[in-house]
Design an enzyme around this catalytic site. Structure first.
Site, PDB file in Angstrom:
ATOM      1  N   HIS A   1      21.958  37.035  47.708  1.00  0.00           N
ATOM      2  CA  HIS A   1      22.243  36.569  49.196  1.00  0.00           C
ATOM      3  C   HIS A   1      22.037  35.002  49.665  1.00  0.00           C
ATOM      4  O   HIS A   1      21.922  33.912  48.620  1.00  0.00           O
ATOM      5  CB  HIS A   1      20.150  36.461  49.968  1.00  0.00           C
ATOM      6  CG  HIS A   1      20.185  38.264  50.522  1.00  0.00           C
ATOM      7  ND1 HIS A   1      19.254  38.735  51.352  1.00  0.00           N
ATOM      8  CD2 HIS A   1      21.071  39.466  49.772  1.00  0.00           C
ATOM      9  CE1 HIS A   1      19.489  39.611  51.857  1.00  0.00           C
ATOM     10  NE2 HIS A   1      20.833  40.644  50.831  1.00  0.00           N
TER      11      HIS A   1
ATOM     12  N   TYR B   1      12.342  34.840  58.197  1.00  0.00           N
ATOM     13  CA  TYR B   1      11.113  35.194  57.744  1.00  0.00           C
ATOM     14  C   TYR B   1      10.474  34.194  59.260  1.00  0.00           C
ATOM     15  O   TYR B   1      11.356  33.817  60.168  1.00  0.00           O
ATOM     16  CB  TYR B   1      10.551  33.661  57.006  1.00  0.00           C
ATOM     17  CG  TYR B   1      10.424  33.959  55.058  1.00  0.00           C
ATOM     18  CD1 TYR B   1      11.860  34.333  54.889  1.00  0.00           C
ATOM     19  CD2 TYR B   1       9.175  34.600  54.585  1.00  0.00           C
ATOM     20  CE1 TYR B   1      12.384  34.995  53.880  1.00  0.00           C
ATOM     21  CE2 TYR B   1       9.728  35.186  53.299  1.00  0.00           C
ATOM     22  CZ  TYR B   1      10.637  34.925  52.876  1.00  0.00           C
ATOM     23  OH  TYR B   1      10.953  36.142  52.086  1.00  0.00           O
TER      24      TYR B   1
ATOM     25  N   PRO C   1       3.015  36.605  48.383  1.00  0.00           N
ATOM     26  CA  PRO C   1       4.407  37.332  48.011  1.00  0.00           C
ATOM     27  C   PRO C   1       5.263  36.572  48.992  1.00  0.00           C
ATOM     28  O   PRO C   1       6.271  36.452  49.436  1.00  0.00           O
ATOM     29  CB  PRO C   1       4.543  39.025  48.993  1.00  0.00           C
ATOM     30  CG  PRO C   1       2.888  39.496  49.763  1.00  0.00           C
ATOM     31  CD  PRO C   1       2.331  37.937  49.276  1.00  0.00           C
TER      32      PRO C   1
ATOM     33  N   LYS D   1       8.112  34.780  44.880  1.00  0.00           N
ATOM     34  CA  LYS D   1       7.854  34.398  43.539  1.00  0.00           C
ATOM     35  C   LYS D   1       6.935  35.373  42.240  1.00  0.00           C
ATOM     36  O   LYS D   1       7.584  35.117  41.331  1.00  0.00           O
ATOM     37  CB  LYS D   1       7.151  32.807  43.615  1.00  0.00           C
ATOM     38  CG  LYS D   1       7.896  32.245  43.971  1.00  0.00           C
ATOM     39  CD  LYS D   1       8.879  31.282  43.468  1.00  0.00           C
ATOM     40  CE  LYS D   1      10.024  30.701  43.857  1.00  0.00           C
ATOM     41  NZ  LYS D   1      11.384  30.998  44.159  1.00  0.00           N
TER      42      LYS D   1
ATOM     43  N   TYR E   1      13.115  28.086  46.537  1.00  0.00           N
ATOM     44  CA  TYR E   1      13.129  29.413  47.160  1.00  0.00           C
ATOM     45  C   TYR E   1      13.844  30.199  45.664  1.00  0.00           C
ATOM     46  O   TYR E   1      13.784  31.013  45.508  1.00  0.00           O
ATOM     47  CB  TYR E   1      13.454  29.529  48.677  1.00  0.00           C
ATOM     48  CG  TYR E   1      13.584  31.166  48.844  1.00  0.00           C
ATOM     49  CD1 TYR E   1      12.693  31.054  49.757  1.00  0.00           C
ATOM     50  CD2 TYR E   1      14.398  31.967  48.940  1.00  0.00           C
ATOM     51  CE1 TYR E   1      11.752  33.184  49.522  1.00  0.00           C
ATOM     52  CE2 TYR E   1      14.391  33.564  48.821  1.00  0.00           C
ATOM     53  CZ  TYR E   1      13.266  34.011  49.398  1.00  0.00           C
ATOM     54  OH  TYR E   1      12.848  34.906  49.943  1.00  0.00           O
TER      55      TYR E   1
HETATM   56  C1  PHB Z   1      10.963  42.591  49.551  1.00  0.00           C
HETATM   57  O1  PHB Z   1      12.170  42.664  49.961  1.00  0.00           O
HETATM   58  O2  PHB Z   1       9.991  43.170  48.878  1.00  0.00           O
HETATM   59  C2  PHB Z   1      10.262  41.155  49.992  1.00  0.00           C
HETATM   60  C3  PHB Z   1      11.632  40.121  49.847  1.00  0.00           C
HETATM   61  C4  PHB Z   1      11.141  38.533  50.750  1.00  0.00           C
HETATM   62  C5  PHB Z   1       9.758  38.522  50.263  1.00  0.00           C
HETATM   63  C6  PHB Z   1       8.115  39.345  49.787  1.00  0.00           C
HETATM   64  C7  PHB Z   1       9.059  40.641  49.630  1.00  0.00           C
HETATM   65  O3  PHB Z   1       8.620  37.470  50.127  1.00  0.00           O
END
Ligand code: PHB
Length: 398
Positions: A64, A197, A289, A293, A386
């Site tokens: 990505h 997000y 989450p 990280k 990130y």
């Molecule tokens: C996920 O795909 O499970 C996932 C992706 C990004 C995050 C947390 C979980 O910040």
């Protein structure tokens, strides 16, 4: 101790360095595999795996180059690769675990599943050990004792090892959050090509992906939320209203196959060494989450720990090498750990609505998001955090 990704990566690296060791894990391999975990790997984590000979991530992971921040009903792309030269990979933790567990098995690694450690022994000496019960197979229930030069606690957030650090020496930094994530796996095609997000007046939502047929979605909820009170219709209703906007964006719906509540906690334990015991991964620190990280930090710990251990053994190991050399590990990982703590807490606060949030605070958060996406410096700051902060072993460290 611990046969999750941190313990198994360390085991694999120690094997390649010819350092004899045993992995004790309390769960079965299948139990770990079935634990749904996050899915984003930083570029340096991918390099760690590839350098270790585990390159399935390059074939089956999804690279990505960007993520979207969505607020006020509009998406704003953060061009991670364009801003930092680095991408991230969507490759669920269970796949990292499978790659490592398969490789340890193929290399004849000594990994004991269902090995319940009942006592940690003689940490202050140069022959620490553990007492453990072999719960699996024909030998089920047998009490055993194992002695070693160094004990590594990579036994997760409920770590037994961490609790053996004497209270008087241990600093435990903890931050609790008044919200959690309701996580679902759904059978549906992708709704977006990259992660979204979302901050909305109804709370946070994250649109992530898994495969052509299954997706991973989350929405902010109360930490005490009971997932059984949510049927598919209610879940989709909540997700749709959080991502709704003037651009008409809608999620592609399908049956919900898994639902669970993930609690948020930031924590750091210091020091990470006590005598001949060293802590790594979730045993030493946890992050919420939002910044994706957790696994990345665990892998970064292990790369440094392996480097320090090989030097320690090369300089004489048990009884001859200086134990202070083992403190190099804590010194070298601490900065990354705290940066990740900051990044994860910052992302969490910016994107979630606090249950007791004032109107002022809600508007201020939107202004923060707007300022961030409208500024190239702001977008780059986010992208740097990130994608991670560069190589794990910095020049001169080896
Ligand atoms: C996920 O795909 O499970 C996932 C992706 C990004 C995050 C947390 C979980 O910040």
């Amino acid at each position: 101790m611990g046969g999750g990704p941190a313990g198994l990566l360390l085991s694999h690296l120690l094997h390649t360095s010819g350092i004899e060791h045993v992995v004790l894990e309390s769960r079965t391999r299948d139990e770990i595999y079935r634990t749904t975990r996050a899915g984003i790997l930083e570029a340096s984590s991918v390099s760690t795996l590839v350098d270790a000979g585990l390159d399935r991530v390059l074939r089956e992971g999804d690279r990505h180059d960007g993520i979207a921040l969505r607020f006020d009903g509009e998406s704003h792309r953060i061009d991670l690769h364009g801003l930092t030269g680095r991408a991230v990979w969507l490759y669920p933790q269970t796949e990292v675990f499978t790659d490592l567990a398969d490789r340890r098995a193929a290399d004849g690694g000594d990994v004991r599943w269902q090995a319940e450690v009942t006592e940690v022994l003689d940490l202050g000496t140069d022959h620490p050990g553990v007492r453990w019960t072999d719960a699996g197979g024909a030998a089920g229930g047998t009490e055993r004792e194992l002695r070693c030069d160094v004990l590594v606690g990579a036994d997760g957030s409920h770590s037994t090892c961490r609790h053996t650090l004497p209270e008087s020496l241990r600093r435990h930094y903890v931050h609790e959050y008044p919200y959690a994530w309701f996580g679902v796996i759904v059978e549906a095609p992708r709704s977006a090509p990259e992660l979204v997000y979302t901050a909305s007046e109804h709370g946070f939502a994250l649109i992530s992906q898994r495969t052509e047929t299954h997706q991973r979605l989350y929405f902010q909820c109360d930490p005490d939320e009971d997932p059984s009170g949510w049927d598919d219709e209610r879940i989709w209703g909540e997700l749709q209203r959080r991502v709704a906007g003037g651009d008409g964006f809608r999620l592609v719906e399908g049956p919900v196959e898994e639902r669970s509540v993930l609690r948020f906690r930031s924590s750091v334990v210091e020091p990470v060494r006590h005598g001949r015991m060293l802590l790594a991964g979730d045993a030493a620190h946890t992050v919420p989450p939002t910044g994706a990280k957790g696994l990345n930090l665990a892998l970064a710990d292990v790369v440094v720990l392996h480097d320090v251990l090989t030097t320690w053994f090369a300089r004489g190991g048990n009884g001859r090498a200086d134990d202070d050399l083992l403190d190099e590990y804590g010194r070298r990982v601490s900065e990354r750990v705290w940066r990740a703590q900051h990044f994860s807490a910052w992302m969490s606060r910016m994107l979630h609505s606090h249950p007791a949030e004032s109107g002022f605070e809600a508007r201020r958060r939107v202004a923060e998001l707007r300022t961030l996406v409208d500024s190239e410096a702001g977008r780059r700051f986010l992208a740097e955090g990130y994608t991670g902060w560069g190589p794990i072993i910095t020049e001169g460290a080896m």
